[in-house]
Design a protein around this motif. Structure first.
Motif, PDB file in Angstrom:
ATOM      1  N   GLU A 392       0.895  -1.170   0.000  1.00 22.72           N
ATOM      2  CA  GLU A 392       0.000   0.000   0.000  1.00 22.72           C
ATOM      3  C   GLU A 392       0.930   1.216   0.000  1.00 22.72           C
ATOM      4  N   SER A 393       1.728   1.292  -1.044  1.00 22.09           N
ATOM      5  CA  SER A 393       2.785   2.299  -1.025  1.00 22.09           C
ATOM      6  C   SER A 393       2.486   3.484  -1.931  1.00 22.09           C
ATOM      7  N   ALA A 394       1.290   3.539  -2.467  1.00 24.65           N
ATOM      8  CA  ALA A 394       0.818   4.700  -3.235  1.00 24.65           C
ATOM      9  C   ALA A 394       1.844   5.125  -4.289  1.00 24.65           C
ATOM     10  N   SER A 395       2.483   6.279  -4.112  1.00 20.77           N
ATOM     11  CA  SER A 395       3.355   6.766  -5.185  1.00 20.77           C
ATOM     12  C   SER A 395       4.600   5.895  -5.364  1.00 20.77           C
ATOM     13  N   SER A 396       4.918   5.050  -4.393  1.00 22.98           N
ATOM     14  CA  SER A 396       6.095   4.172  -4.552  1.00 22.98           C
ATOM     15  C   SER A 396       5.740   2.852  -5.233  1.00 22.98           C
ATOM     16  N   LEU A 397       4.450   2.605  -5.455  1.00 21.62           N
ATOM     17  CA  LEU A 397       4.045   1.313  -6.035  1.00 21.62           C
ATOM     18  C   LEU A 397       4.744   0.997  -7.366  1.00 21.62           C
ATOM     19  N   THR A 417      -8.832  -1.801  -4.563  1.00 18.69           N
ATOM     20  CA  THR A 417      -9.551  -0.633  -5.060  1.00 18.69           C
ATOM     21  C   THR A 417      -8.979   0.657  -4.487  1.00 18.69           C
ATOM     22  N   GLY A 418      -7.726   0.566  -4.018  1.00 19.55           N
ATOM     23  CA  GLY A 418      -7.063   1.773  -3.521  1.00 19.55           C
ATOM     24  C   GLY A 418      -7.459   2.135  -2.102  1.00 19.55           C
ATOM     25  N   THR A 419      -8.179   1.238  -1.425  1.00 15.78           N
ATOM     26  CA  THR A 419      -8.599   1.477  -0.046  1.00 15.78           C
ATOM     27  C   THR A 419      -7.379   1.543   0.864  1.00 15.78           C
ATOM     28  N   ILE A 443       4.813   0.159   2.401  1.00 16.52           N
ATOM     29  CA  ILE A 443       3.654   0.984   2.746  1.00 16.52           C
ATOM     30  C   ILE A 443       4.036   2.455   2.878  1.00 16.52           C
ATOM     31  N   GLY A 444       3.148   3.338   2.426  1.00 14.79           N
ATOM     32  CA  GLY A 444       3.396   4.770   2.546  1.00 14.79           C
ATOM     33  C   GLY A 444       3.180   5.233   3.983  1.00 14.79           C
ATOM     34  N   ASP A 445       3.837   6.317   4.357  1.00 13.54           N
ATOM     35  CA  ASP A 445       3.678   6.803   5.735  1.00 13.54           C
ATOM     36  C   ASP A 445       2.231   7.206   6.012  1.00 13.54           C
ATOM     37  N   GLY A 446       1.590   7.841   5.026  1.00 19.90           N
ATOM     38  CA  GLY A 446       0.185   8.200   5.203  1.00 19.90           C
ATOM     39  C   GLY A 446      -0.667   6.957   5.372  1.00 19.90           C
ATOM     40  N   SER A 447      -0.382   5.931   4.597  1.00 21.11           N
ATOM     41  CA  SER A 447      -1.179   4.702   4.641  1.00 21.11           C
ATOM     42  C   SER A 447      -1.063   3.993   5.985  1.00 21.11           C
ATOM     43  N   MET A 449      -1.080   5.215   8.795  1.00 22.78           N
ATOM     44  CA  MET A 449      -1.910   5.828   9.829  1.00 22.78           C
ATOM     45  C   MET A 449      -3.392   5.453   9.728  1.00 22.78           C
ATOM     46  N   TYR A 450      -3.767   4.749   8.648  1.00 24.64           N
ATOM     47  CA  TYR A 450      -5.153   4.289   8.559  1.00 24.64           C
ATOM     48  C   TYR A 450      -5.365   3.027   9.396  1.00 24.64           C
ATOM     49  N   ALA A 451      -4.293   2.349   9.767  1.00 29.75           N
ATOM     50  CA  ALA A 451      -4.460   1.104  10.539  1.00 29.75           C
ATOM     51  C   ALA A 451      -3.207   0.783  11.360  1.00 29.75           C
ATOM     52  N   ASN A 471       8.610   6.876   3.665  1.00 30.19           N
ATOM     53  CA  ASN A 471       8.138   8.067   4.392  1.00 30.19           C
ATOM     54  C   ASN A 471       8.562   9.354   3.692  1.00 30.19           C
ATOM     55  N   ASN A 472       7.578  10.004   3.072  1.00 25.92           N
ATOM     56  CA  ASN A 472       7.841  11.305   2.446  1.00 25.92           C
ATOM     57  C   ASN A 472       7.064  12.418   3.148  1.00 25.92           C
ATOM     58  N   ALA A 473       6.558  12.115   4.340  1.00 25.58           N
ATOM     59  CA  ALA A 473       5.841  13.097   5.164  1.00 25.58           C
ATOM     60  C   ALA A 473       4.737  13.812   4.375  1.00 25.58           C
ATOM     61  N   ALA A 476       1.956  12.144  -1.277  1.00 27.38           N
ATOM     62  CA  ALA A 476       2.589  12.554  -2.534  1.00 27.38           C
ATOM     63  C   ALA A 476       1.725  12.227  -3.750  1.00 27.38           C
ATOM     64  N   ILE A 477       1.042  11.095  -3.682  1.00 28.24           N
ATOM     65  CA  ILE A 477       0.277  10.690  -4.871  1.00 28.24           C
ATOM     66  C   ILE A 477      -0.875  11.659  -5.128  1.00 28.24           C
ATOM     67  N   LEU A 478      -1.404  12.243  -4.064  1.00 34.79           N
ATOM     68  CA  LEU A 478      -2.494  13.213  -4.258  1.00 34.79           C
ATOM     69  C   LEU A 478      -1.947  14.526  -4.809  1.00 34.79           C
ATOM     70  N   LYS A 479      -0.736  14.877  -4.388  1.00 38.07           N
ATOM     71  CA  LYS A 479      -0.102  16.066  -4.966  1.00 38.07           C
ATOM     72  C   LYS A 479       0.103  15.847  -6.471  1.00 38.07           C
TER      73      LYS A 479
HETATM   74  C1  LIG Z   1      -9.712   5.037   2.942  1.00 44.86           C
HETATM   75  C2  LIG Z   1      -9.057   5.996   2.022  1.00 44.86           C
HETATM   76  N1  LIG Z   1      -8.981   7.305   2.362  1.00 44.86           N
HETATM   77  C3  LIG Z   1      -8.365   8.192   1.536  1.00 44.86           C
HETATM   78  C4  LIG Z   1      -7.840   7.783   0.345  1.00 44.86           C
HETATM   79  C5  LIG Z   1      -7.224   8.795  -0.613  1.00 44.86           C
HETATM   80  N2  LIG Z   1      -5.791   8.604  -0.764  1.00 44.86           N
HETATM   81  C6  LIG Z   1      -5.284   7.893  -1.786  1.00 44.86           C
HETATM   82  S1  LIG Z   1      -3.649   7.839  -1.769  1.00 44.86           S
HETATM   83  C7  LIG Z   1      -3.546   8.809  -0.411  1.00 44.86           C
HETATM   84  C8  LIG Z   1      -2.232   9.214   0.158  1.00 44.86           C
HETATM   85  C9  LIG Z   1      -1.364   8.069   0.541  1.00 44.86           C
HETATM   86  O1  LIG Z   1      -0.244   8.600   1.193  1.00 44.86           O
HETATM   87  P1  LIG Z   1       1.036   7.754   1.503  1.00 44.86           P
HETATM   88  O2  LIG Z   1       0.663   6.420   2.001  1.00 44.86           O
HETATM   89  O3  LIG Z   1       1.912   8.559   2.387  1.00 44.86           O
HETATM   90  O4  LIG Z   1       1.722   7.534   0.114  1.00 44.86           O
HETATM   91  P2  LIG Z   1       2.322   8.612  -0.930  1.00 44.86           P
HETATM   92  O5  LIG Z   1       1.166   9.173  -1.690  1.00 44.86           O
HETATM   93  O6  LIG Z   1       3.008   9.688  -0.149  1.00 44.86           O
HETATM   94  O7  LIG Z   1       3.231   7.847  -1.771  1.00 44.86           O
HETATM   95  C10 LIG Z   1      -4.813   9.144   0.043  1.00 44.86           C
HETATM   96  C11 LIG Z   1      -5.085   9.947   1.253  1.00 44.86           C
HETATM   97  C12 LIG Z   1      -7.984   6.410   0.025  1.00 44.86           C
HETATM   98  N3  LIG Z   1      -7.531   5.908  -1.126  1.00 44.86           N
HETATM   99  N4  LIG Z   1      -8.557   5.546   0.884  1.00 44.86           N
END
Ligand SMILES: Cc1ncc(C[n+]2csc(CCOP(=O)(O)OP(=O)(O)O)c2C)c(N)n1
Length: 555
Positions: A392-397, A417-419, A443-447, A449-451, A471-473, A476-479
């Motif tokens: 669940e590494s978002a921009s690092s995937l 589904t990106g949850t 896993i991303g740092d933001g991710s 914190m969801y669990a 960890n990019n604080a 990033a993927i939303l930016k």
């Molecule tokens: C439950 C849920 N809430 C919000 C989002 C929207 N969302 C998609 S990616 C993301 C940021 C993820 O951040 P991080 O894990 O730090 O990875 P990075 O983008 O920095 O690589 C968010 C908030 C989502 N996909 N699922």
């Protein structure tokens, strides 16, 4: 015996070893019956994490995952994961306690219409009306979850019914032979379309892994000399990631898929959603004059959004092996030689591409903060060949998918589904399904914190999962998304709510508070040693890696 004990007996008879959950009053009679049953209760400290662990277990084992939740609020907490499981088609049995049936009219605390809450997310949702139907309902739920197309089911268990007497025999549902062979005529037609192709391509979905049909897919792809792409948003491996014919996942827009498929004349789609998009883009993914054959065990997927030339409903594994047989029989020497030539050409291109990626990642090895490609490349060189990666590494995937080895014998699981809030818990279930294999969560740092409470369960159960936090604080993927959309504030460098700073989160303190070994890495030179030590640790570990905070528009 009482109903609760009988239900647990049925779960045991169906081969269920673990019950993931988070308890409350309405589940107490059910949990009480666990004693001496052999069914292990794995507690998570929030329901989404419990459900994710059950989902990860089911995906990694191919067996039923079972989670027990606390009435309407507990179920509500877990719904994000049930939503994900419905897209991932995970065989997941979600149960929840319900208030005493004699109270329901009065709307007691915590009660709610849980059947309605799960509407649209399950293959079947049901609330028991009386004790006598409980065993039958559970058997039906188990069978429905496990029979292709697999998927989540929900059963509500009113607490007063759990202590009523039950004279059911307690057996599991009978075996269901679900490898429905596809129609021979359809296979012959598909073989002739594919066998006659000059440039065939396969788009493989997660259904291939779910069906355990990777070997059959590889055999067919090699016979055809066909490139293999992953479906957009693929979160399983349909062929080994180092196979010469593997081309990676398709970018999830219609335009990108149309461009990628343009040069092929026949497309075989198997076990895939056609297609799951991230952004709107005009047009059809089949922009050219390709002929399209689609195989799935789920009739709802065939031609779901775009018409296909030929659809085949049946077992993915049976269909792929029947198709390989038919293609093989129809090939003459010239066709076989042409296919071999395509395999060789594609393999050379793939080798060159892999070498370029590896060199670029190594060249980024002196960057501070650490480049995500260097992080994933370094991790790849340390993992055993049968490692299991939960992501669940978002921009690092993209870096995870490019660099981790994923050879035959390894495996990959991602949030379908990106949850967010899935991987932290899912990694626990994957580790329980494969206790002797190395499990790494990227896993991303933001991710995280969801669990984050998954860390406590990892420590409590002594599960040696290694959490590698990119960890990019920031989000990033939303930016990147804001730039991709060309949004005016983003162009001025304004990204509301996307910087996880002031304060930055102390992941080491977070992990240590829950009994997990934690280490931070800021310098690329220290990365290898720290990762190696964390991977070798006998219990759970978290490596907090300070990565580059840069981002750019998606392509
Ligand atoms: C439950 C849920 N809430 C919000 C989002 C929207 N969302 C998609 S990616 C993301 C940021 C993820 O951040 P991080 O894990 O730090 O990875 P990075 O983008 O920095 O690589 C968010 C908030 C989502 N996909 N699922």
């Amino acid at each position: 015996m009482q109903v609760a004990g009988r239900l647990i007996e049925i779960l045991r008879a169906a081969g269920v070893d673990y019950l993931f959950g988070n308890p409350g009053t309405t589940e107490l009679p059910f949990l009480d019956a666990l004693d001496g049953s052999g069914l292990r209760y794995v507690v998570a400290l929030q329901e989404a994490t419990a459900a994710a662990a059950a989902d990860g277990y089911a995906q990694a084992s191919g067996r039923l995952g079972v989670v027990n939740l606390h009435v309407a609020p507990g179920l509500a907490n877990a719904l994000s994961i049930v939503h994900n499981a419905s897209r991932a088609k995970t065989p997941l049995l979600v149960t929840a306690g319900q208030q005493d049936t004699r109270l329901l009219l009065d709307q007691p605390i915590l009660a709610g219409d849980m059947v309605k809450m799960t509407d649209g997310l399950t293959k079947w949702s049901y609330e028991l009306r009386n004790a006598a139907e409980a065993p039958g309902a559970l058997r039906r739920a188990i069978q429905l979850a496990l029979t292709p197309p697999t998927g989540p089911v929900f059963l509500s268990l009113p607490m007063d019914l759990m202590t009523e007497p039950c004279d059911d025999s307690g057996g599991a549902p009978g075996p269901v032979a679900a490898r429905a062979a596809p129609e021979a005529e359809a296979i012959a037609r598909a073989a002739s379309l594919l066998g006659g192709a000059k440039a065939p391509v396969i788009v493989a979905g997660d259904g291939v892994a779910r069906a355990g049909a990777q070997a059959e897919l590889v055999a067919l792809a090699e016979l055809l000399g066909a490139a293999v792409h992953g479906e957009p948003i693929h979160r399983r491996l349909s062929v080994p990631g180092d196979h010469p014919l593997w081309r990676g996942g398709l970018y999830p827009t219609a335009t990108a898929v149309a461009n990628a498929l343009e040069r092929f004349d026949v497309v075989l789609i198997v076990g895939a959603n056609v297609f799951t998009w991230l952004f709107h883009a005009p047009g059809s993914p089949f922009g050219g004059s390709q002929r399209v054959v689609q195989i799935d065990d789920d009739a709802r997927e065939i031609g779901r959004s775009y018409p296909v030339t030929l659809g085949i409903v049946g077992s993915v594994r049976a269909a792929l092996s029947a198709l390989a047989r038919a293609v093989g029989e129809g090939q003459d020497d010239a066709a076989r030689a042409a296919a071999r030539e395509r395999v060789a050409t594609l393999g050379r291109a793939r080798d060159a591409h892999a070498r370029r990626l590896a060199a670029a990642a190594e060249a980024a090895g002196d960057r501070v903060p650490i480049a995500p490609e260097f992080l994933m490349r370094t991790l790849a060189t340390l993992l055993p060949p049968d490692a299991l990666v939960v992501d669940e590494s978002a921009s690092s995937l993209p870096h995870v998918l490019r660099h981790l080895p994923f050879g035959a014998g390894s495996d990959f699981f991602g949030s379908k589904t990106g949850t967010l809030g899935w991987a932290m818990g899912a990694a626990l279930g994957v580790q329980l399904a494969h206790p002797r294999r190395k499990v790494v969560a990227t896993i991303g740092d933001g991710s995280v914190m969801y669990a984050p409470q998954a860390l406590w369960t990892a420590a409590h159960e002594q599960l040696p999962v290694t959490y590698v936090v990119a960890n990019n604080a920031s989000y990033a993927i939303l930016k990147s998304g804001m730039l991709t959309f060309g949004l005016p504030a983003a162009k001025r460098g304004v990204f509301p709510g996307m910087d996880l700073v002031d304060p930055e989160i102390d992941y080491l303190a977070l992990a240590r508070a829950m009994g997990v070994l934690a280490v931070r890495v800021d310098k690329p030179g220290a990365l290898r040693d720290v990762l190696a030590r964390a991977l070798a640790h006998g219990g759970p570990a978290l490596v907090d890696v300070a990565i580059d905070r840069g981002f750019e528009a998606m392509r």
